[in-house]
Write a protein that holds these residues in place. Structure first.
Motif, short mmCIF file in Angstrom:
data_model
loop_
_atom_site.label_atom_id
_atom_site.label_comp_id
_atom_site.label_asym_id
_atom_site.label_seq_id
_atom_site.Cartn_x
_atom_site.Cartn_y
_atom_site.Cartn_z
N HIS A 162 15.70 -7.17 -24.44
CA HIS A 162 16.97 -6.92 -23.75
C HIS A 162 16.92 -5.74 -22.77
CE1 HIS A 162 19.49 -9.09 -27.08
NE2 HIS A 162 18.43 -9.76 -26.70
N HIS A 163 15.75 -5.25 -22.44
CA HIS A 163 15.64 -4.16 -21.47
C HIS A 163 14.69 -4.57 -20.35
CE1 HIS A 163 17.87 -1.20 -23.80
NE2 HIS A 163 17.21 -1.61 -24.87
N TYR A 164 15.09 -4.28 -19.14
CA TYR A 164 14.20 -4.46 -18.00
C TYR A 164 13.56 -3.11 -17.69
CZ TYR A 164 16.92 -8.67 -17.15
OH TYR A 164 17.54 -9.88 -17.28
N ARG A 165 12.31 -3.14 -17.25
CA ARG A 165 11.69 -1.91 -16.80
C ARG A 165 10.54 -2.23 -15.86
NH1 ARG A 165 9.02 -0.14 -22.51
NH2 ARG A 165 7.54 -1.86 -22.74
N ILE A 166 10.27 -1.28 -14.99
CA ILE A 166 9.09 -1.39 -14.14
C ILE A 166 7.89 -1.15 -15.04
CG2 ILE A 166 7.98 -0.53 -12.05
CD1 ILE A 166 10.81 -1.77 -11.74
N SER A 167 6.88 -2.00 -14.92
CA SER A 167 5.78 -1.95 -15.88
C SER A 167 4.46 -1.99 -15.15
CB SER A 167 5.87 -3.14 -16.83
OG SER A 167 4.77 -3.20 -17.68
N GLY A 168 3.48 -1.24 -15.66
CA GLY A 168 2.14 -1.30 -15.07
C GLY A 168 2.02 -0.36 -13.89
N ARG A 169 0.81 -0.29 -13.31
CA ARG A 169 0.55 0.60 -12.19
C ARG A 169 -0.04 -0.23 -11.06
NH1 ARG A 169 -2.86 5.11 -15.40
NH2 ARG A 169 -3.50 3.27 -16.54
N THR A 170 0.65 -0.28 -9.95
CA THR A 170 0.16 -1.09 -8.85
C THR A 170 0.79 -0.64 -7.55
OG1 THR A 170 -0.22 -3.35 -8.09
CG2 THR A 170 1.91 -2.89 -9.05
N GLY A 171 0.20 -1.02 -6.46
CA GLY A 171 0.75 -0.72 -5.14
C GLY A 171 0.16 -1.68 -4.13
N HIS A 172 0.73 -1.72 -2.95
CA HIS A 172 0.24 -2.63 -1.92
C HIS A 172 0.36 -1.94 -0.58
CE1 HIS A 172 -0.81 -6.41 -0.09
NE2 HIS A 172 0.26 -6.37 0.68
N SER A 173 -0.66 -2.06 0.20
CA SER A 173 -0.59 -1.46 1.54
C SER A 173 -1.12 -2.44 2.56
CB SER A 173 -1.42 -0.18 1.58
OG SER A 173 -2.77 -0.44 1.25
N LEU A 207 -8.40 2.92 -11.23
CA LEU A 207 -7.17 3.61 -11.65
C LEU A 207 -7.08 5.00 -11.03
CD1 LEU A 207 -7.04 2.61 -15.43
CD2 LEU A 207 -5.59 1.76 -13.59
N TYR A 208 -8.21 5.66 -10.91
CA TYR A 208 -8.23 7.00 -10.31
C TYR A 208 -7.85 6.94 -8.82
CZ TYR A 208 -9.90 11.61 -8.91
OH TYR A 208 -10.00 12.88 -8.41
N ARG A 209 -8.38 5.93 -8.12
CA ARG A 209 -8.02 5.77 -6.71
C ARG A 209 -6.53 5.50 -6.55
NH1 ARG A 209 -13.05 3.03 -6.59
NH2 ARG A 209 -12.00 1.01 -6.88
N GLN A 210 -5.98 4.68 -7.44
CA GLN A 210 -4.54 4.40 -7.38
C GLN A 210 -3.73 5.66 -7.67
OE1 GLN A 210 -3.38 0.57 -9.38
NE2 GLN A 210 -5.59 0.37 -9.67
N MET A 211 -4.21 6.49 -8.59
CA MET A 211 -3.51 7.73 -8.90
C MET A 211 -3.51 8.67 -7.70
SD MET A 211 -4.48 10.69 -11.67
CE MET A 211 -5.78 11.27 -10.57
N LEU A 212 -4.64 8.75 -7.00
CA LEU A 212 -4.71 9.60 -5.81
C LEU A 212 -3.76 9.10 -4.74
CD1 LEU A 212 -8.54 10.31 -5.43
CD2 LEU A 212 -6.78 11.82 -6.35
N THR A 213 -3.70 7.78 -4.57
CA THR A 213 -2.79 7.21 -3.57
C THR A 213 -1.34 7.49 -3.93
OG1 THR A 213 -4.36 5.43 -3.15
CG2 THR A 213 -2.11 5.07 -2.42
N SER A 214 -1.03 7.39 -5.23
CA SER A 214 0.34 7.65 -5.67
C SER A 214 0.71 9.11 -5.51
CB SER A 214 0.48 7.23 -7.14
OG SER A 214 1.80 7.45 -7.60
N ALA A 215 -0.25 10.01 -5.73
CA ALA A 215 0.02 11.44 -5.65
C ALA A 215 0.09 11.93 -4.21
CB ALA A 215 -1.05 12.22 -6.40
N ARG A 216 -0.53 11.21 -3.29
CA ARG A 216 -0.55 11.63 -1.89
C ARG A 216 0.86 11.54 -1.30
NH1 ARG A 216 -3.92 7.69 0.87
NH2 ARG A 216 -5.50 8.44 -0.57
N LYS A 217 1.22 12.54 -0.53
CA LYS A 217 2.55 12.55 0.09
C LYS A 217 2.66 11.40 1.08
CE LYS A 217 5.81 15.46 2.60
NZ LYS A 217 6.03 16.77 3.26
N PRO A 218 3.64 10.51 0.91
CA PRO A 218 3.73 9.36 1.81
C PRO A 218 4.23 9.78 3.19
CG PRO A 218 5.58 9.37 0.30
CD PRO A 218 4.68 10.49 -0.12
#
Length: 320
Positions: A309-320, A204-215
């Motif tokens: 009755h509500h849609y939402r983006i759920s969870g934490r994930t990414g793909h590269s 989870l920490y690695r994913q957080m760093l990837t998310s925080a990094r400027k794309p």
């Protein structure tokens, strides 16, 4: 005579060798600069990755030639065996439902699905947990289903939040337990978290760093958690059963304009048909445009939850 001739040849050899080297230096083209070679290698790597992405999408979507799907299967399997968590998630999901792609057929295999999804889950890919819970529900394994459901609830659901799908999953799995198992389940779940917490938190920490990094211009930041998806039409026109709870994970390719270019379901729980029902909503997702990418596609894993009755983006994930 012969002696004098050989003596002259030996004296002339250094001059002949030097003349040959000078001629070769004049004739040989200058060495290309190192930057040009690096750019060529980067372009080749980019082309190879684009081909792998296309083959894997053909396999996951079930739309492509048998050759492309076989190539996608082999590249995804290789990456999963290398220990890449996002690829283990994708590979395990293939076995969760099975895939047909032209003449290429991948049969559903619960044991292989558990193997790869579990490895992804303990590396912090939280969306593998509900997939595993639903799989164990399907197999009638009450304790295993509840451990994965409780772990997902523990890691993925923020405090003071309407839990929606995770709550409905836990309600169904707890209903499978006997009285004896009901007393045992919390101890089993705590033991699981105690054993694997370090690896999950590290992932989870690695994913957080990837998310925080400027794309960069052509690299997509992982999709954030719990973002509302705005409906382009009233919910009553979507034709989905009321109060249904579902979680669908899509593999999405965004074009340079930031719009969805390709989309295919990776898994859908509790039922595969939920993927078709949520597909239209997922297609409205937008990301930041990136004109500098040219024709390059940017890939991401997009989880969509249907909750009351509500849609939402759920969870934490990414793909590269």
């Amino acid at each position: 005579m012969i002696g004098r001739f050989m003596h002259r040849v030996r004296r002339a050899l250094p001059a002949i060798a030097l003349a040959g080297l000078a001629a070769a230096a004049v004739a040989a083209p200058p060495a290309p600069p190192a930057r040009a070679a690096t750019d060529t290698m980067a372009a080749a790597d980019h082309a190879a990755k684009a081909l792998r992405d296309a083959d894997q999408f053909a396999l996951i979507s079930g739309r492509g030639s048998a050759h492309a799907c076989q190539a996608g299967f082999e590249s995804l399997r290789h990456a999963a065996l290398q220990g890449k968590a996002s690829d283990q998630l994708l590979f395990g999901a293939l076995y969760l439902h099975g895939r047909d792609c032209g003449s290429f057929h991948l049969a559903r295999d619960d044991d292989k699905a558990v193997l790869y999804l579990a490895h992804a889950a303990i590396q912090g890919r939280l969306l593998a947990m509900p997939a595993l819970a639903e799989l164990e529900v399907r197999r009638g394994h009450a304790l295993e289903a509840n451990v994965w459901a409780l772990a997902y609830l523990h890691y993925a659901v923020p405090a003071q939040q309407d839990t929606g799908y995770p709550a409905s999953l836990l309600h169904r799995t707890l209903g499978m337990l006997s009285k004896t198992q009901n007393k045992q389940i919390l101890a089993d779940a705590n033991a699981f978290i105690l054993r694997y917490n370090a690896g999950i938190e590290a992932g989870l920490y690695r994913q957080m760093l990837t998310s925080a990094r400027k794309p960069t211009a052509c690299r997509l930041r992982p999709v954030d958690a719990h973002h509302r998806v705005h409906l382009p039409q009233p919910f009553s026109q979507i034709r989905i059963r009321p109060m249904q709870r579902a979680l669908v994970l899509y593999l999405v390719a965004f074009g340079r304009d930031g719009r969805v270019h390709k989309l295919a379901p990776v898994f859908a729980v509790p039922q595969w048909r939920d993927a078709r029902r949520l597909r239209a909503i997922s297609g409205y997702r937008r990301v930041q445009p990136a004109p500098a990418c040219g024709q390059a596609l940017r890939w991401a894993l997009l989880p969509v939850e249907l909750d009351n009755h509500h849609y939402r983006i759920s969870g934490r994930t990414g793909h590269s």
